[in-house]
Design a protein around this motif. Structure first.
Motif, PDB file in Angstrom:
ATOM      1  N   LEU A 116       0.826  -1.206   0.000  1.00 33.25           N
ATOM      2  CA  LEU A 116       0.000   0.000   0.000  1.00 33.25           C
ATOM      3  C   LEU A 116       0.862   1.259   0.000  1.00 33.25           C
ATOM      4  O   LEU A 116       0.512   2.262  -0.636  1.00 33.25           O
ATOM      5  CB  LEU A 116      -0.930  -0.002   1.215  1.00 33.25           C
ATOM      6  N   ASP A 117       1.988   1.207   0.696  1.00 30.50           N
ATOM      7  CA  ASP A 117       2.895   2.353   0.731  1.00 30.50           C
ATOM      8  C   ASP A 117       3.461   2.658  -0.656  1.00 30.50           C
ATOM      9  O   ASP A 117       3.730   3.815  -0.988  1.00 30.50           O
ATOM     10  CB  ASP A 117       4.028   2.076   1.718  1.00 30.50           C
ATOM     11  N   ILE A 118       3.620   1.621  -1.457  1.00 26.48           N
ATOM     12  CA  ILE A 118       4.152   1.813  -2.819  1.00 26.48           C
ATOM     13  C   ILE A 118       3.063   2.251  -3.788  1.00 26.48           C
ATOM     14  O   ILE A 118       3.224   3.220  -4.543  1.00 26.48           O
ATOM     15  CB  ILE A 118       4.817   0.510  -3.309  1.00 26.48           C
ATOM     16  N   VAL A 119       1.929   1.546  -3.768  1.00 28.76           N
ATOM     17  CA  VAL A 119       0.897   1.791  -4.783  1.00 28.76           C
ATOM     18  C   VAL A 119       0.151   3.095  -4.541  1.00 28.76           C
ATOM     19  O   VAL A 119      -0.533   3.573  -5.464  1.00 28.76           O
ATOM     20  CB  VAL A 119      -0.111   0.623  -4.839  1.00 28.76           C
ATOM     21  N   GLN A 120       0.249   3.702  -3.360  1.00 28.46           N
ATOM     22  CA  GLN A 120      -0.443   4.966  -3.131  1.00 28.46           C
ATOM     23  C   GLN A 120       0.088   6.074  -4.035  1.00 28.46           C
ATOM     24  O   GLN A 120      -0.580   7.091  -4.219  1.00 28.46           O
ATOM     25  CB  GLN A 120      -0.309   5.384  -1.666  1.00 28.46           C
ATOM     26  N   HIS A 121       1.266   5.854  -4.613  1.00 30.27           N
ATOM     27  CA  HIS A 121       1.848   6.842  -5.524  1.00 30.27           C
ATOM     28  C   HIS A 121       1.575   6.513  -6.993  1.00 30.27           C
ATOM     29  O   HIS A 121       2.032   7.257  -7.872  1.00 30.27           O
ATOM     30  CB  HIS A 121       3.362   6.934  -5.296  1.00 30.27           C
ATOM     31  N   TRP A 122       0.855   5.417  -7.273  1.00 33.79           N
ATOM     32  CA  TRP A 122       0.516   5.086  -8.656  1.00 33.79           C
ATOM     33  C   TRP A 122      -0.532   6.059  -9.186  1.00 33.79           C
ATOM     34  O   TRP A 122      -1.301   6.655  -8.422  1.00 33.79           O
ATOM     35  CB  TRP A 122      -0.015   3.665  -8.754  1.00 33.79           C
ATOM     36  N   ASP A 123      -0.568   6.192 -10.511  1.00 29.33           N
ATOM     37  CA  ASP A 123      -1.508   7.128 -11.132  1.00 29.33           C
ATOM     38  C   ASP A 123      -2.956   6.774 -10.810  1.00 29.33           C
ATOM     39  O   ASP A 123      -3.780   7.670 -10.577  1.00 29.33           O
ATOM     40  CB  ASP A 123      -1.302   7.142 -12.652  1.00 29.33           C
ATOM     41  N   VAL A 124      -3.278   5.473 -10.792  1.00 31.60           N
ATOM     42  CA  VAL A 124      -4.665   5.079 -10.562  1.00 31.60           C
ATOM     43  C   VAL A 124      -5.113   5.462  -9.160  1.00 31.60           C
ATOM     44  O   VAL A 124      -6.258   5.880  -8.948  1.00 31.60           O
ATOM     45  CB  VAL A 124      -4.839   3.568 -10.816  1.00 31.60           C
ATOM     46  N   CYS A 214     -16.156  -0.665  -9.576  1.00 32.21           N
ATOM     47  CA  CYS A 214     -16.994  -1.864  -9.535  1.00 32.21           C
ATOM     48  C   CYS A 214     -16.256  -3.064 -10.103  1.00 32.21           C
ATOM     49  O   CYS A 214     -16.222  -4.141  -9.488  1.00 32.21           O
ATOM     50  CB  CYS A 214     -18.287  -1.615 -10.308  1.00 32.21           C
ATOM     51  N   ALA A 215     -15.655  -2.911 -11.274  1.00 32.88           N
ATOM     52  CA  ALA A 215     -14.943  -4.028 -11.909  1.00 32.88           C
ATOM     53  C   ALA A 215     -13.759  -4.475 -11.065  1.00 32.88           C
ATOM     54  O   ALA A 215     -13.534  -5.672 -10.877  1.00 32.88           O
ATOM     55  CB  ALA A 215     -14.477  -3.609 -13.301  1.00 32.88           C
ATOM     56  N   SER A 216     -12.998  -3.527 -10.545  1.00 31.22           N
ATOM     57  CA  SER A 216     -11.831  -3.872  -9.733  1.00 31.22           C
ATOM     58  C   SER A 216     -12.240  -4.580  -8.449  1.00 31.22           C
ATOM     59  O   SER A 216     -11.625  -5.576  -8.047  1.00 31.22           O
ATOM     60  CB  SER A 216     -11.042  -2.601  -9.389  1.00 31.22           C
ATOM     61  N   SER A 217     -13.290  -4.092  -7.799  1.00 36.65           N
ATOM     62  CA  SER A 217     -13.719  -4.664  -6.527  1.00 36.65           C
ATOM     63  C   SER A 217     -14.265  -6.076  -6.702  1.00 36.65           C
ATOM     64  O   SER A 217     -13.898  -6.994  -5.950  1.00 36.65           O
ATOM     65  CB  SER A 217     -14.779  -3.757  -5.892  1.00 36.65           C
ATOM     66  N   VAL A 218     -15.148  -6.280  -7.671  1.00 39.33           N
ATOM     67  CA  VAL A 218     -15.756  -7.593  -7.868  1.00 39.33           C
ATOM     68  C   VAL A 218     -14.712  -8.620  -8.285  1.00 39.33           C
ATOM     69  O   VAL A 218     -14.678  -9.750  -7.769  1.00 39.33           O
ATOM     70  CB  VAL A 218     -16.894  -7.506  -8.906  1.00 39.33           C
ATOM     71  N   ALA A 219     -13.853  -8.255  -9.239  1.00 39.95           N
ATOM     72  CA  ALA A 219     -12.825  -9.195  -9.692  1.00 39.95           C
ATOM     73  C   ALA A 219     -11.857  -9.547  -8.572  1.00 39.95           C
ATOM     74  O   ALA A 219     -11.485 -10.718  -8.398  1.00 39.95           O
ATOM     75  CB  ALA A 219     -12.067  -8.598 -10.879  1.00 39.95           C
ATOM     76  N   THR A 220     -11.455  -8.552  -7.799  1.00 40.38           N
ATOM     77  CA  THR A 220     -10.530  -8.807  -6.689  1.00 40.38           C
ATOM     78  C   THR A 220     -11.162  -9.720  -5.647  1.00 40.38           C
ATOM     79  O   THR A 220     -10.536 -10.680  -5.179  1.00 40.38           O
ATOM     80  CB  THR A 220     -10.123  -7.484  -6.027  1.00 40.38           C
ATOM     81  N   ALA A 221     -12.395  -9.430  -5.257  1.00 40.56           N
ATOM     82  CA  ALA A 221     -13.066 -10.230  -4.229  1.00 40.56           C
ATOM     83  C   ALA A 221     -13.234 -11.679  -4.675  1.00 40.56           C
ATOM     84  O   ALA A 221     -13.010 -12.611  -3.892  1.00 40.56           O
ATOM     85  CB  ALA A 221     -14.423  -9.616  -3.894  1.00 40.56           C
ATOM     86  N   PHE A 222     -13.617 -11.889  -5.928  1.00 39.57           N
ATOM     87  CA  PHE A 222     -13.854 -13.250  -6.422  1.00 39.57           C
ATOM     88  C   PHE A 222     -12.565 -14.058  -6.475  1.00 39.57           C
ATOM     89  O   PHE A 222     -12.485 -15.175  -5.948  1.00 39.57           O
ATOM     90  CB  PHE A 222     -14.502 -13.187  -7.808  1.00 39.57           C
ATOM     91  N   VAL A 223     -11.555 -13.518  -7.123  1.00 40.64           N
ATOM     92  CA  VAL A 223     -10.300 -14.255  -7.296  1.00 40.64           C
ATOM     93  C   VAL A 223      -9.634 -14.528  -5.949  1.00 40.64           C
ATOM     94  O   VAL A 223      -9.147 -15.637  -5.683  1.00 40.64           O
ATOM     95  CB  VAL A 223      -9.344 -13.487  -8.235  1.00 40.64           C
ATOM     96  N   ALA A 224      -9.622 -13.525  -5.085  1.00 33.96           N
ATOM     97  CA  ALA A 224      -9.004 -13.705  -3.773  1.00 33.96           C
ATOM     98  C   ALA A 224      -9.753 -14.744  -2.950  1.00 33.96           C
ATOM     99  O   ALA A 224      -9.138 -15.560  -2.249  1.00 33.96           O
ATOM    100  CB  ALA A 224      -8.962 -12.372  -3.035  1.00 33.96           C
ATOM    101  N   SER A 225     -11.083 -14.751  -3.010  1.00 37.80           N
ATOM    102  CA  SER A 225     -11.870 -15.732  -2.257  1.00 37.80           C
ATOM    103  C   SER A 225     -11.608 -17.149  -2.748  1.00 37.80           C
ATOM    104  O   SER A 225     -11.484 -18.081  -1.945  1.00 37.80           O
ATOM    105  CB  SER A 225     -13.361 -15.414  -2.374  1.00 37.80           C
ATOM    106  N   LEU A 226     -11.538 -17.315  -4.051  1.00 39.10           N
ATOM    107  CA  LEU A 226     -11.284 -18.640  -4.601  1.00 39.10           C
ATOM    108  C   LEU A 226      -9.926 -19.168  -4.152  1.00 39.10           C
ATOM    109  O   LEU A 226      -9.798 -20.329  -3.716  1.00 39.10           O
ATOM    110  CB  LEU A 226     -11.349 -18.579  -6.132  1.00 39.10           C
ATOM    111  N   CYS A 271      -5.039  -1.100 -11.821  1.00 35.70           N
ATOM    112  CA  CYS A 271      -4.066  -0.446 -12.701  1.00 35.70           C
ATOM    113  C   CYS A 271      -4.261  -0.884 -14.150  1.00 35.70           C
ATOM    114  O   CYS A 271      -4.228  -0.065 -15.073  1.00 35.70           O
ATOM    115  CB  CYS A 271      -2.649  -0.765 -12.222  1.00 35.70           C
ATOM    116  N   GLY A 272      -4.480  -2.197 -14.354  1.00 37.49           N
ATOM    117  CA  GLY A 272      -4.696  -2.693 -15.710  1.00 37.49           C
ATOM    118  C   GLY A 272      -5.973  -2.148 -16.331  1.00 37.49           C
ATOM    119  O   GLY A 272      -5.987  -1.764 -17.512  1.00 37.49           O
ATOM    120  N   LEU A 273      -7.052  -2.109 -15.538  1.00 31.25           N
ATOM    121  CA  LEU A 273      -8.311  -1.588 -16.058  1.00 31.25           C
ATOM    122  C   LEU A 273      -8.251  -0.084 -16.274  1.00 31.25           C
ATOM    123  O   LEU A 273      -8.924   0.452 -17.166  1.00 31.25           O
ATOM    124  CB  LEU A 273      -9.455  -1.926 -15.093  1.00 31.25           C
ATOM    125  N   TYR A 274      -7.455   0.618 -15.471  1.00 31.82           N
ATOM    126  CA  TYR A 274      -7.337   2.063 -15.619  1.00 31.82           C
ATOM    127  C   TYR A 274      -6.651   2.426 -16.939  1.00 31.82           C
ATOM    128  O   TYR A 274      -7.012   3.429 -17.578  1.00 31.82           O
ATOM    129  CB  TYR A 274      -6.546   2.644 -14.443  1.00 31.82           C
TER     130      TYR A 274
END
Length: 509
Positions: A116-124, A214-226, A271-274
């Protein structure tokens, strides 16, 4: 066990129905069930007899090194017919079993904080700041779902509901389908909450950003849960075979990779979807539609098991409310780290939230198993008092749950010192670890865990007396409160440090 009454009978057989009713008074041998029951009840009686014959007392089950899974166990009446009783654990044994998974989970949160410390500086993250609101919501979601799954499976394993291959696979497939349904729906709701919480203060709304969230949240939740759900199943099986209480290790291990995997997936996917947000605007809606279209499949699988279907129909309230509570913590994080003076808070937030959530989940899982040993939720029991417990009974009594609360509370300071040293040695964050900073941080961490352990003692018993299974209802609330309390106390600590001018800690660097 295709209906609720049959499930209740089996549960009682695991700890309450005497074996004498199935034995001959003369020879002490098992009587043929068909001699006094109809054909439809034969299988249930055989399973009940075997559950008692194996002695589902937790102290026997855990000290026999997983011998319950051996189908050739002796089914004679030499085993104790008494109801199941909690494991007679010492403070040392509890601490020894909890220590390694606690440290493992803590290093997982440290890694998540570094990410999180690293990605907080990403453009997205700079351009779509509502992603910060999603972070505690999704991390809390993973904690809620995976820890609830771990607690549910730990209780089932301890009371003998996963001893046969048929019972095992039925419970695993049903719970995995349940997990995927919950992850998809709550991930979608979390994105809506992030949009709303981001829009209300600023009054600015972007449709493209909303679909991206929406896309980032749903995809992240599904893949991580699996991924994490499959790991949790392996942890439960392994701990049982090694003779370790799953309640002590399953929930921390559920969180050890949970925060890191979830945050890494959220960062990478967003980041990819952005990057395709403007050139391929149709990608984000398609991602949302794909995962939402799979919902009926997982609902159909979960419906095959009456137990998971009941949870699916009744467990939305705690999960959704917990998501909303975590989103408030995310709003606090968003408003704090957006200020350059407090950018260093990002690396510590997953750590303090993760540690508090892990410890209280262990305690809630242990108390829930303790209550399940005495009967069913809603049944009158001296182990589930109606009144609000006193702090002395929660932390200072001789009860096994009070002993575990003391052990878990004593792990806070040494654990956080190790994690802070790790962050400092890896040069994470924007804060130098001065003495005054460590004092404020430790005060916040101790106060958070103290509050959570007391709330857990009250909440689990309160839910039990209201005929609610704490394995399904308590942990979402507790971990969400951990996120809110931890983030709030940490933000207050950073503001106080900045106000008193602790320049040596470089809080505002």
């Amino acid at each position: 066990m295709s209906s609720k009454p049959e499930k209740k009978e089996t549960h009682q057989a695991n700890g309450a129905v005497p074996v004498e009713h199935l034995t001959s008074p003369d020879q002490g041998q098992l009587v043929e069930p068909s001699d006094f029951l109809g054909p439809a009840a034969v299988e249930a009686v055989v399973l009940e007899s075997r559950a008692n014959a194996k002695g589902v007392r937790e102290d026997d089950a855990l000290l026999e090194n997983g011998s319950q899974s051996n189908e050739s166990d002796d089914t004679s009446t030499h085993q104790s017919p008494e109801p199941a009783s909690p494991l007679k654990e010492t403070s040392f044994s509890i601490g020894l079993q909890v220590l390694f998974p606690f440290l493992l989970a803590g290093f997982g949160t440290v890694a998540a904080g570094m990410v999180l410390d690293i990605v907080q500086h990403w453009d997205v993250f700079k351009n779509v700041t509502n992603l910060f609101i999603l972070v505690p919501a999704l991390l809390g979601l993973k904690g809620n779902l995976e820890m609830t799954l771990a607690s549910r499976l730990s209780t089932a394993a301890n009371i003998g509901q996963m001893d046969t291959p048929k019972e095992f696979w039925k419970m695993i497939t049903g719970n995995m389908a349940l997990l995927l349904v919950q992850a998809t729906v709550v991930g979608f709701l979390a994105s809506i909450a992030a949009v709303v919480f981001g829009w209300i203060p600023d009054g600015h709304f972007s449709l493209y950003h909303a679909v991206l969230l929406c896309a980032s949240s749903v995809a992240t939740a599904f893949v991580a849960s699996l991924f994490l759900g499959m790991i949790m199943i392996g942890v439960i099986i392994g701990s049982r075979k090694m003779g370790i209480n799953p309640d002590n290790v399953a929930t921390p291990i559920a969180a050890s990779l949970g925060d890191l995997v979830t945050l890494a997936l959220l960062s990478g996917i967003s980041c990819g979807l952005y990057k395709d947000l403007e050139s391929k605007f149709y990608v984000n809606p398609l991602v949302c539609a794909l995962f939402l279209a799979l919902l009926p499949v997982w609902v159909f699988v979960a419906k095959k098991d009456s137990a998971t279907w009941e949870v699916l129909c009744s467990s939305w309230e705690p999960v959704v409310i917990a998501m909303a509570i975590s989103s408030v913590g995310g709003l606090i994080l968003d408003r704090t780290v957006s200020d350059p003076n407090f950018a260093g808070m990002a690396v510590f937030t997953p750590v303090i939230n993760g540690v508090g959530g892990n410890l209280v989940a262990v305690q809630a899982s242990r108390i829930s198993t303790y209550l399940h040993m005495s009967g069913m939720p809603g049944e009158s029991s001296k182990t589930a008092p109606w009144k609000c417990p006193s702090p002395c009974s929660t932390f200072c009594s001789s009860d096994v749950n009070s002993r575990s609360a003391r052990v878990l509370f004593l792990l806070v300071v040494p654990g956080h010192l190790v994690f802070l040293y790790t962050i400092s040695s890896m040069q994470g964050g924007h804060t130098t670890l001065t003495l005054i900073f460590v004092v404020f941080y430790m005060t916040a961490a101790l106060l958070q865990v103290l509050i959570l352990l007391y709330i857990a003692d009250w909440m689990v018993h309160w839910m039990w007396n209201r005929d609610l299974d704490p394995d399904n209802f308590s942990i979402p609330y507790l971990t969400a409160l951990g996120d809110l309390i931890g983030t709030g106390l940490l933000a207050v600590s950073f503001h106080i440090l900045w106000l008193i001018g602790d320049r040596d800690s470089d809080v505002g660097d």
